[in-house]
Design a protein around this motif. Sequence first.
Motif, PDB file in Angstrom:
ATOM      1  N   LYS A 107       0.845  -1.191   0.000  1.00  0.00           N
ATOM      2  CA  LYS A 107       0.000   0.000   0.000  1.00  0.00           C
ATOM      3  C   LYS A 107       0.878   1.237   0.000  1.00  0.00           C
ATOM      4  O   LYS A 107       1.811   1.338   0.767  1.00  0.00           O
ATOM      5  CB  LYS A 107      -0.890  -0.003   1.234  1.00  0.00           C
ATOM      6  N   TYR A 113       2.923   7.844  -4.775  1.00  0.00           N
ATOM      7  CA  TYR A 113       2.483   7.513  -6.129  1.00  0.00           C
ATOM      8  C   TYR A 113       2.825   8.643  -7.094  1.00  0.00           C
ATOM      9  O   TYR A 113       3.326   8.406  -8.196  1.00  0.00           O
ATOM     10  CB  TYR A 113       0.980   7.234  -6.164  1.00  0.00           C
ATOM     11  N   TYR A 149       1.040   2.304 -16.840  1.00  0.00           N
ATOM     12  CA  TYR A 149       0.974   2.331 -15.389  1.00  0.00           C
ATOM     13  C   TYR A 149      -0.299   1.631 -14.932  1.00  0.00           C
ATOM     14  O   TYR A 149      -1.334   1.729 -15.581  1.00  0.00           O
ATOM     15  CB  TYR A 149       0.929   3.762 -14.845  1.00  0.00           C
ATOM     16  N   TYR A 150      -0.245   0.985 -13.814  1.00  0.00           N
ATOM     17  CA  TYR A 150      -1.449   0.437 -13.201  1.00  0.00           C
ATOM     18  C   TYR A 150      -1.362   0.698 -11.714  1.00  0.00           C
ATOM     19  O   TYR A 150      -0.436   0.228 -11.044  1.00  0.00           O
ATOM     20  CB  TYR A 150      -1.592  -1.061 -13.476  1.00  0.00           C
ATOM     21  N   ARG A 151      -2.294   1.484 -11.208  1.00  0.00           N
ATOM     22  CA  ARG A 151      -2.273   1.876  -9.817  1.00  0.00           C
ATOM     23  C   ARG A 151      -2.917   0.847  -8.901  1.00  0.00           C
ATOM     24  O   ARG A 151      -2.709   0.843  -7.709  1.00  0.00           O
ATOM     25  CB  ARG A 151      -2.990   3.222  -9.678  1.00  0.00           C
ATOM     26  N   GLY A 152      -3.744  -0.008  -9.447  1.00  0.00           N
ATOM     27  CA  GLY A 152      -4.404  -1.012  -8.626  1.00  0.00           C
ATOM     28  C   GLY A 152      -5.748  -0.534  -8.119  1.00  0.00           C
ATOM     29  O   GLY A 152      -6.214   0.539  -8.453  1.00  0.00           O
ATOM     30  N   GLN A 153      -6.377  -1.369  -7.338  1.00  0.00           N
ATOM     31  CA  GLN A 153      -7.689  -1.059  -6.789  1.00  0.00           C
ATOM     32  C   GLN A 153      -7.667  -1.298  -5.286  1.00  0.00           C
ATOM     33  O   GLN A 153      -6.880  -2.080  -4.787  1.00  0.00           O
ATOM     34  CB  GLN A 153      -8.747  -1.945  -7.437  1.00  0.00           C
ATOM     35  N   SER A 154      -8.561  -0.666  -4.576  1.00  0.00           N
ATOM     36  CA  SER A 154      -8.624  -0.800  -3.119  1.00  0.00           C
ATOM     37  C   SER A 154      -9.092  -2.176  -2.676  1.00  0.00           C
ATOM     38  O   SER A 154      -8.773  -2.619  -1.593  1.00  0.00           O
ATOM     39  CB  SER A 154      -9.580   0.204  -2.502  1.00  0.00           C
ATOM     40  N   ASP A 155      -9.884  -2.815  -3.496  1.00  0.00           N
ATOM     41  CA  ASP A 155     -10.471  -4.093  -3.122  1.00  0.00           C
ATOM     42  C   ASP A 155     -10.136  -5.126  -4.195  1.00  0.00           C
ATOM     43  O   ASP A 155     -10.509  -4.960  -5.356  1.00  0.00           O
ATOM     44  CB  ASP A 155     -11.986  -3.938  -2.994  1.00  0.00           C
ATOM     45  N   LYS A 156      -9.445  -6.182  -3.828  1.00  0.00           N
ATOM     46  CA  LYS A 156      -9.012  -7.169  -4.822  1.00  0.00           C
ATOM     47  C   LYS A 156     -10.186  -7.916  -5.458  1.00  0.00           C
ATOM     48  O   LYS A 156     -10.016  -8.583  -6.470  1.00  0.00           O
ATOM     49  CB  LYS A 156      -8.033  -8.156  -4.205  1.00  0.00           C
ATOM     50  N   LEU A 192     -11.282  -5.642 -12.909  1.00  0.00           N
ATOM     51  CA  LEU A 192     -10.555  -4.616 -13.649  1.00  0.00           C
ATOM     52  C   LEU A 192     -11.343  -4.321 -14.919  1.00  0.00           C
ATOM     53  O   LEU A 192     -11.551  -5.193 -15.752  1.00  0.00           O
ATOM     54  CB  LEU A 192      -9.157  -5.114 -14.000  1.00  0.00           C
TER      55      LEU A 192
END
Length: 56
Positions: free
Chosen positions: A2, A8, A23-30, A34
């Motif tokens: 995190k 970032y 770029y891929y920042r991701g998500q808060s919840d897996k 996507l």
Amino acid sequence: MKENWESYKKWISEATRNNIKYYYRGQSDKLWPLKTTFHRNSAPKGISLPHYFRRK
């Protein structure tokens, strides 16, 4: 891992200077899928992909 917003922004700034283009920042919840902006917003409204790109 995190990260916070400041780290970032620093990373993206360095990546841009080094000519890194993806770029891929991701998500808060897996568990969240996507999805592209098109698939999140336009497809459910019945907007076709060609129409989506014409209006950009």
